[in-house]
Design a protein around this motif. Sequence first.
Motif, PDB file in Angstrom:
ATOM      1  N   MET A 103       0.828  -1.195   0.000  1.00 47.01           N
ATOM      2  CA  MET A 103       0.000   0.000   0.000  1.00 47.01           C
ATOM      3  C   MET A 103       0.869   1.254   0.000  1.00 47.01           C
ATOM      4  SD  MET A 103      -3.002   0.552  -0.368  1.00 47.01           S
ATOM      5  CE  MET A 103      -4.545   1.146   0.073  1.00 47.01           C
ATOM      6  N   LYS A 104       2.057   1.147   0.656  1.00 48.40           N
ATOM      7  CA  LYS A 104       2.958   2.287   0.697  1.00 48.40           C
ATOM      8  C   LYS A 104       3.387   2.712  -0.705  1.00 48.40           C
ATOM      9  CE  LYS A 104       5.172   1.778   5.158  1.00 48.40           C
ATOM     10  NZ  LYS A 104       6.435   1.580   5.844  1.00 48.40           N
ATOM     11  N   LEU A 105       3.540   1.781  -1.609  1.00 49.22           N
ATOM     12  CA  LEU A 105       3.991   2.080  -2.966  1.00 49.22           C
ATOM     13  C   LEU A 105       2.838   2.454  -3.915  1.00 49.22           C
ATOM     14  CD1 LEU A 105       6.639  -0.731  -3.430  1.00 49.22           C
ATOM     15  CD2 LEU A 105       7.037   1.664  -2.864  1.00 49.22           C
ATOM     16  N   ILE A 106       1.676   1.939  -3.653  1.00 49.40           N
ATOM     17  CA  ILE A 106       0.543   2.183  -4.545  1.00 49.40           C
ATOM     18  C   ILE A 106       0.058   3.633  -4.443  1.00 49.40           C
ATOM     19  CG2 ILE A 106      -1.863   1.588  -4.989  1.00 49.40           C
ATOM     20  CD1 ILE A 106      -1.149  -1.291  -4.323  1.00 49.40           C
ATOM     21  N   ARG A 107      -0.037   4.149  -3.236  1.00 50.80           N
ATOM     22  CA  ARG A 107      -0.542   5.521  -3.065  1.00 50.80           C
ATOM     23  C   ARG A 107       0.342   6.562  -3.770  1.00 50.80           C
ATOM     24  NH1 ARG A 107      -2.902   8.756   2.032  1.00 50.80           N
ATOM     25  NH2 ARG A 107      -2.631  10.783   1.092  1.00 50.80           N
ATOM     26  N   PRO A 108       1.660   6.571  -3.586  1.00 50.44           N
ATOM     27  CA  PRO A 108       2.491   7.539  -4.306  1.00 50.44           C
ATOM     28  C   PRO A 108       2.418   7.353  -5.822  1.00 50.44           C
ATOM     29  CG  PRO A 108       3.776   6.532  -2.539  1.00 50.44           C
ATOM     30  CD  PRO A 108       2.460   5.826  -2.606  1.00 50.44           C
ATOM     31  N   ALA A 109       2.299   6.117  -6.260  1.00 50.30           N
ATOM     32  CA  ALA A 109       2.199   5.854  -7.698  1.00 50.30           C
ATOM     33  C   ALA A 109       0.902   6.440  -8.259  1.00 50.30           C
ATOM     34  CB  ALA A 109       2.266   4.356  -7.964  1.00 50.30           C
ATOM     35  N   LEU A 110      -0.212   6.260  -7.546  1.00 51.10           N
ATOM     36  CA  LEU A 110      -1.493   6.803  -8.002  1.00 51.10           C
ATOM     37  C   LEU A 110      -1.500   8.324  -7.962  1.00 51.10           C
ATOM     38  CD1 LEU A 110      -4.050   4.301  -6.400  1.00 51.10           C
ATOM     39  CD2 LEU A 110      -3.382   4.511  -8.808  1.00 51.10           C
ATOM     40  N   VAL A 111      -0.902   8.916  -6.939  1.00 48.10           N
ATOM     41  CA  VAL A 111      -0.820  10.381  -6.844  1.00 48.10           C
ATOM     42  C   VAL A 111       0.031  10.919  -7.991  1.00 48.10           C
ATOM     43  CG1 VAL A 111       0.078  12.304  -5.463  1.00 48.10           C
ATOM     44  CG2 VAL A 111      -1.257  10.491  -4.367  1.00 48.10           C
ATOM     45  N   SER A 112       1.178  10.288  -8.247  1.00 46.47           N
ATOM     46  CA  SER A 112       2.037  10.709  -9.372  1.00 46.47           C
ATOM     47  C   SER A 112       1.302  10.564 -10.701  1.00 46.47           C
ATOM     48  CB  SER A 112       3.321   9.873  -9.405  1.00 46.47           C
ATOM     49  OG  SER A 112       4.099  10.116  -8.274  1.00 46.47           O
ATOM     50  N   PHE A 113       0.606   9.453 -10.852  1.00 52.24           N
ATOM     51  CA  PHE A 113      -0.155   9.232 -12.084  1.00 52.24           C
ATOM     52  C   PHE A 113      -1.218  10.319 -12.274  1.00 52.24           C
ATOM     53  CE2 PHE A 113      -3.922   7.349 -14.146  1.00 52.24           C
ATOM     54  CZ  PHE A 113      -3.371   7.095 -15.402  1.00 52.24           C
ATOM     55  N   GLY A 114      -1.962  10.625 -11.223  1.00 51.41           N
ATOM     56  CA  GLY A 114      -3.000  11.653 -11.302  1.00 51.41           C
ATOM     57  C   GLY A 114      -2.422  13.032 -11.579  1.00 51.41           C
ATOM     58  N   LEU A 115      -1.322  13.367 -10.896  1.00 47.49           N
ATOM     59  CA  LEU A 115      -0.683  14.662 -11.095  1.00 47.49           C
ATOM     60  C   LEU A 115      -0.142  14.805 -12.521  1.00 47.49           C
ATOM     61  CD1 LEU A 115       0.224  17.321  -9.806  1.00 47.49           C
ATOM     62  CD2 LEU A 115       2.345  16.162  -9.138  1.00 47.49           C
ATOM     63  N   LEU A 116       0.539  13.797 -13.002  1.00 45.12           N
ATOM     64  CA  LEU A 116       1.076  13.848 -14.371  1.00 45.12           C
ATOM     65  C   LEU A 116      -0.039  13.871 -15.411  1.00 45.12           C
ATOM     66  CD1 LEU A 116       4.187  11.508 -14.096  1.00 45.12           C
ATOM     67  CD2 LEU A 116       4.156  13.982 -14.468  1.00 45.12           C
ATOM     68  N   THR A 117      -1.129  13.191 -15.141  1.00 42.72           N
ATOM     69  CA  THR A 117      -2.273  13.211 -16.063  1.00 42.72           C
ATOM     70  C   THR A 117      -2.844  14.622 -16.167  1.00 42.72           C
ATOM     71  OG1 THR A 117      -2.813  10.905 -15.601  1.00 42.72           O
ATOM     72  CG2 THR A 117      -4.570  12.275 -16.517  1.00 42.72           C
ATOM     73  N   VAL A 118      -2.999  15.289 -15.034  1.00 43.19           N
ATOM     74  CA  VAL A 118      -3.518  16.662 -15.037  1.00 43.19           C
ATOM     75  C   VAL A 118      -2.538  17.604 -15.735  1.00 43.19           C
ATOM     76  CG1 VAL A 118      -4.118  18.628 -13.562  1.00 43.19           C
ATOM     77  CG2 VAL A 118      -5.004  16.354 -13.029  1.00 43.19           C
ATOM     78  N   LEU A 119      -1.245  17.472 -15.429  1.00 47.07           N
ATOM     79  CA  LEU A 119      -0.244  18.363 -16.027  1.00 47.07           C
ATOM     80  C   LEU A 119      -0.103  18.146 -17.538  1.00 47.07           C
ATOM     81  CD1 LEU A 119       2.622  18.408 -13.373  1.00 47.07           C
ATOM     82  CD2 LEU A 119       1.149  20.294 -14.059  1.00 47.07           C
ATOM     83  N   THR A 120       0.098  16.894 -17.939  1.00 53.48           N
ATOM     84  CA  THR A 120       0.371  16.630 -19.357  1.00 53.48           C
ATOM     85  C   THR A 120      -0.893  16.455 -20.197  1.00 53.48           C
ATOM     86  OG1 THR A 120       0.571  14.245 -18.990  1.00 53.48           O
ATOM     87  CG2 THR A 120       2.591  15.565 -18.843  1.00 53.48           C
ATOM     88  N   GLY A 121      -1.985  16.101 -19.572  1.00 56.67           N
ATOM     89  CA  GLY A 121      -3.212  15.883 -20.333  1.00 56.67           C
ATOM     90  C   GLY A 121      -4.169  17.051 -20.328  1.00 56.67           C
ATOM     91  N   LEU A 122      -3.973  17.999 -19.413  1.00 54.64           N
ATOM     92  CA  LEU A 122      -4.890  19.129 -19.323  1.00 54.64           C
ATOM     93  C   LEU A 122      -4.157  20.473 -19.331  1.00 54.64           C
ATOM     94  CD1 LEU A 122      -7.886  19.863 -18.997  1.00 54.64           C
ATOM     95  CD2 LEU A 122      -7.535  19.801 -16.529  1.00 54.64           C
TER      96      LEU A 122
END
Length: 190
Positions: free
Chosen positions: A1-20
């Motif tokens: 769980m420690k690794l999944i949360r940072p990965a999902l946050v990074s994924f969401g942040l990069l999606t907003v930055l690069t996709g929007l």
Amino acid sequence: MKLIRPALVSFGLLTVLTGLAYPLLVTGIAQSVFPDAANGSLIHHQGKVVGSSLIGQQFSSNQYFWSRPSATAPMSYNGAASGGANLGPTNPDFLKGVVARVTAIRAAHPAQTGPVPVDLVTTSASGLDPDISPASAYYQMGRVAAARHVPVSVIQTLIDQHTQGRQWRMFGEARVNVLQLNLALDQKVR
């Protein structure tokens, strides 16, 4: 769980930055700095969009200048099917097509005895080229002048007015946008 949360946050942040954010920023800059190009370099005539200065159109009437042949299928100058025929200069199908186009061009211009300009009988790499060389425009001016019942000098003046030089005086070759020339022809010579 420690690794999944940072990965999902990074994924969401990069999606907003690069996709929007990034696409909105680039679109905003393009609209403010290059609005014509950002909107497709559209050509307006009598309040209507009649084409783009970046995509060729088919003209077949003797009263108009003809464009460079298109290699797109299933219809000519199809922006959704951009791409050349990918046939080399020694390919028999390529040679047959060029010979057929040379024959058709010579038949439409019987007074012309010189060589047919290459861009009137070969397709461009994209199949959408909106321009022809000044030599191709001059080659066709007798036919256009005869069809419009005007002196060749009137047509030559229009060609000269619509010939664009090399980009930044060093890149490419001189060219004539066929749609813009034909629109000017309709305005000048009825």
